[in-house]
Design a protein around this motif. Sequence first.
Motif, PDB file in Angstrom:
ATOM      1  N   VAL A  23       4.680  11.697  -3.546  1.00 27.83           N
ATOM      2  CA  VAL A  23       5.805  12.573  -3.877  1.00 27.83           C
ATOM      3  C   VAL A  23       5.331  13.712  -4.782  1.00 27.83           C
ATOM      4  CG1 VAL A  23       8.020  12.682  -5.085  1.00 27.83           C
ATOM      5  CG2 VAL A  23       7.551  10.779  -3.532  1.00 27.83           C
ATOM      6  N   ASN A  24       4.458  13.377  -5.751  1.00 28.03           N
ATOM      7  CA  ASN A  24       3.886  14.410  -6.617  1.00 28.03           C
ATOM      8  C   ASN A  24       3.021  15.377  -5.817  1.00 28.03           C
ATOM      9  OD1 ASN A  24       1.167  14.727  -8.796  1.00 28.03           O
ATOM     10  ND2 ASN A  24       3.141  15.649  -9.234  1.00 28.03           N
ATOM     11  N   TYR A  25       2.236  14.851  -4.874  1.00 27.11           N
ATOM     12  CA  TYR A  25       1.370  15.683  -4.030  1.00 27.11           C
ATOM     13  C   TYR A  25       2.197  16.662  -3.192  1.00 27.11           C
ATOM     14  CZ  TYR A  25      -2.022  16.879  -0.371  1.00 27.11           C
ATOM     15  OH  TYR A  25      -2.836  17.548   0.509  1.00 27.11           O
ATOM     16  N   LEU A  26       3.399  16.239  -2.812  1.00 27.95           N
ATOM     17  CA  LEU A  26       4.275  17.089  -2.010  1.00 27.95           C
ATOM     18  C   LEU A  26       5.032  18.116  -2.839  1.00 27.95           C
ATOM     19  CD1 LEU A  26       5.702  14.423   0.487  1.00 27.95           C
ATOM     20  CD2 LEU A  26       3.960  16.172   0.949  1.00 27.95           C
ATOM     21  N   TRP A  37       0.821  -1.208   0.000  1.00 30.53           N
ATOM     22  CA  TRP A  37       0.000   0.000   0.000  1.00 30.53           C
ATOM     23  C   TRP A  37       0.856   1.260   0.000  1.00 30.53           C
ATOM     24  CZ3 TRP A  37      -1.362   3.434   4.349  1.00 30.53           C
ATOM     25  CH2 TRP A  37      -2.296   4.406   3.975  1.00 30.53           C
ATOM     26  N   VAL A  38       1.833   1.316   0.894  1.00 27.42           N
ATOM     27  CA  VAL A  38       2.667   2.520   0.992  1.00 27.42           C
ATOM     28  C   VAL A  38       3.481   2.715  -0.275  1.00 27.42           C
ATOM     29  CG1 VAL A  38       4.525   3.661   2.256  1.00 27.42           C
ATOM     30  CG2 VAL A  38       2.779   2.377   3.511  1.00 27.42           C
ATOM     31  N   ALA A  39       4.144   1.664  -0.752  1.00 21.02           N
ATOM     32  CA  ALA A  39       5.007   1.790  -1.927  1.00 21.02           C
ATOM     33  C   ALA A  39       4.215   2.150  -3.175  1.00 21.02           C
ATOM     34  CB  ALA A  39       5.783   0.500  -2.145  1.00 21.02           C
ATOM     35  N   SER A  40       3.018   1.582  -3.323  1.00 21.99           N
ATOM     36  CA  SER A  40       2.198   1.865  -4.506  1.00 21.99           C
ATOM     37  C   SER A  40       1.740   3.318  -4.551  1.00 21.99           C
ATOM     38  CB  SER A  40       0.980   0.937  -4.533  1.00 21.99           C
ATOM     39  OG  SER A  40       1.364  -0.407  -4.656  1.00 21.99           O
ATOM     40  N   ASP A  98      -0.823  11.569 -14.970  1.00 22.65           N
ATOM     41  CA  ASP A  98      -1.801  11.712 -13.879  1.00 22.65           C
ATOM     42  C   ASP A  98      -2.625  10.435 -13.707  1.00 22.65           C
ATOM     43  OD1 ASP A  98      -1.000  14.279 -13.301  1.00 22.65           O
ATOM     44  OD2 ASP A  98      -2.597  15.249 -14.462  1.00 22.65           O
ATOM     45  N   ALA A  99      -3.058   9.869 -14.838  1.00 24.44           N
ATOM     46  CA  ALA A  99      -3.822   8.620 -14.779  1.00 24.44           C
ATOM     47  C   ALA A  99      -2.975   7.496 -14.201  1.00 24.44           C
ATOM     48  CB  ALA A  99      -4.326   8.245 -16.175  1.00 24.44           C
ATOM     49  N   SER A 100      -1.693   7.476 -14.553  1.00 28.07           N
ATOM     50  CA  SER A 100      -0.785   6.447 -14.027  1.00 28.07           C
ATOM     51  C   SER A 100      -0.638   6.559 -12.523  1.00 28.07           C
ATOM     52  CB  SER A 100       0.589   6.561 -14.700  1.00 28.07           C
ATOM     53  OG  SER A 100       0.510   6.303 -16.082  1.00 28.07           O
ATOM     54  N   ASP A 101      -0.517   7.791 -12.027  1.00 30.10           N
ATOM     55  CA  ASP A 101      -0.465   7.987 -10.572  1.00 30.10           C
ATOM     56  C   ASP A 101      -1.728   7.439  -9.910  1.00 30.10           C
ATOM     57  OD1 ASP A 101       2.019   9.154 -10.566  1.00 30.10           O
ATOM     58  OD2 ASP A 101       1.301  11.217 -10.358  1.00 30.10           O
ATOM     59  N   ASN A 102      -2.872   7.722 -10.533  1.00 29.45           N
ATOM     60  CA  ASN A 102      -4.142   7.268  -9.964  1.00 29.45           C
ATOM     61  C   ASN A 102      -4.290   5.751 -10.015  1.00 29.45           C
ATOM     62  OD1 ASN A 102      -5.095   9.849  -9.286  1.00 29.45           O
ATOM     63  ND2 ASN A 102      -5.863  10.196 -11.355  1.00 29.45           N
TER      64      ASN A 102
END
Length: 457
Positions: free
Chosen positions: A162-165, A153-156, A299-303
């Motif tokens: 990182v992007n959110y930060l 969960w954390v790694a995924s 963005d879709a990949s992050d989601n």
Amino acid sequence: MKKRILGFWEIWNMSFGFLGIQFGFALQGGFMSRIFQTLGAEKDNIPLLWIAAPLTGLLIQPIIGYLSDKTWHSKLGRRRPYFLIGAILSSIALFIVPHSPALWVAAGLLWVLDASINVSMEPFRALVADKLHESQRSYGFVVQTLIIGIGTWVASNLPWLVNYLGVSNEAAPGIVPMSVKIAFAIGALVFITSILYTIFTTDEYPPEDMEAFNKMKAETKGHFVRDIIENIGNMPPTMIKLGVIQFFSWFAFFTMWSLAMPALTEHVYNAPAPVETAFNFQEVAQQTAFNVANKKYQDASDNVGSAMGVYGLSSMVFALLLTFYASRKRVNRKYTHMASLILGGIGFISMYYVPDPSYLYISFILIGIAWGSILSMPYAMLSSSIDANKMGVYMGLFNMFIVLPQIIAAIGGINYAYKLIGEETIYSMIVAGICLILAGLANLLIVNKKAIAYTID
């Protein structure tokens, strides 16, 4: 040797290194296809690029299992030397992979990364069986699964976080975004740190008769191939039946790891990876169009990566519930595993029908239940069915039933199977669902009562 009953924190400490191992696998499973596509891979070629993972597992795990059975280091014991070697190599590979300048470099580094993770992983399975009384095996493997769920969960979610930060998930054509590079670097740090924690907090039982142990090592020296072939020929019937279950289970999950990213970015988010050759970068309008399409894909990949992380969270919750149950009562491993796999199959098939991206989380919750069971129940059943003196080598050989379906999938099995249904990549998830349901039903083959539910006489 009479093994004492261990407390929760002792089992937690001996399993904690799997947090790092799962960081490695989750980053690899969730984002290698994204790296491959960023570097120009066509989606139908992605499974073949993934062939490194099962091939290295097929070679490495039986070798490491065999060697660790015959190892005893005065300070590090039997399994821990391999934890350490694998952790060092894996951490280096994790850091380097997202910096690959070309597709062939990324594919080559995947070989190195997966081989290194396998060096650490196989002995962890054997360590649980080494340290725990048979009555605690289900409990031990479930605690291990709980830690794996946390890591998944954390790694995924790392690239998204990182992007959110504030770190950009955009990059020039052919360049992996900085958010992914930082996520892999964090994974490398977690990998080595968690392995060291287990090494420093966990000891191992020495051979009961060191003289006999050394004599056995001397007698079998140079007989690796012969011994492996003999052990394959002497596999217990329960191990072979579990192999059928594993075959369909791991075909399904390899399909998810290799094709979920293109399948879901296309079908659910309507944001396929832009193909560089379709754009003329000499024209400003074309460059802008590519940047817009690439931003939408990233963005879709992050989601998708974040949604995939839910299966780790779900497996963690499932494992936590099983931990409480297994610490007090018998677990019927056979029917628990059967029900879990069928639920996971339903989760995969539901991806085709999701009306909104938010519904993907429900699909991955169901998949996580299957994943939590896959990481615990087969190993608990196996460990109660094999010779304790050959725990390492049989755990390694059991890996054949994991990697062979992945190799078949990688060399064209996935593409052939899903295209029997249709051309869209999302049909690969339906194939994965069917495979998990077949794996669930195959549990009906298990009849060994000791494997199904161990009880203290």
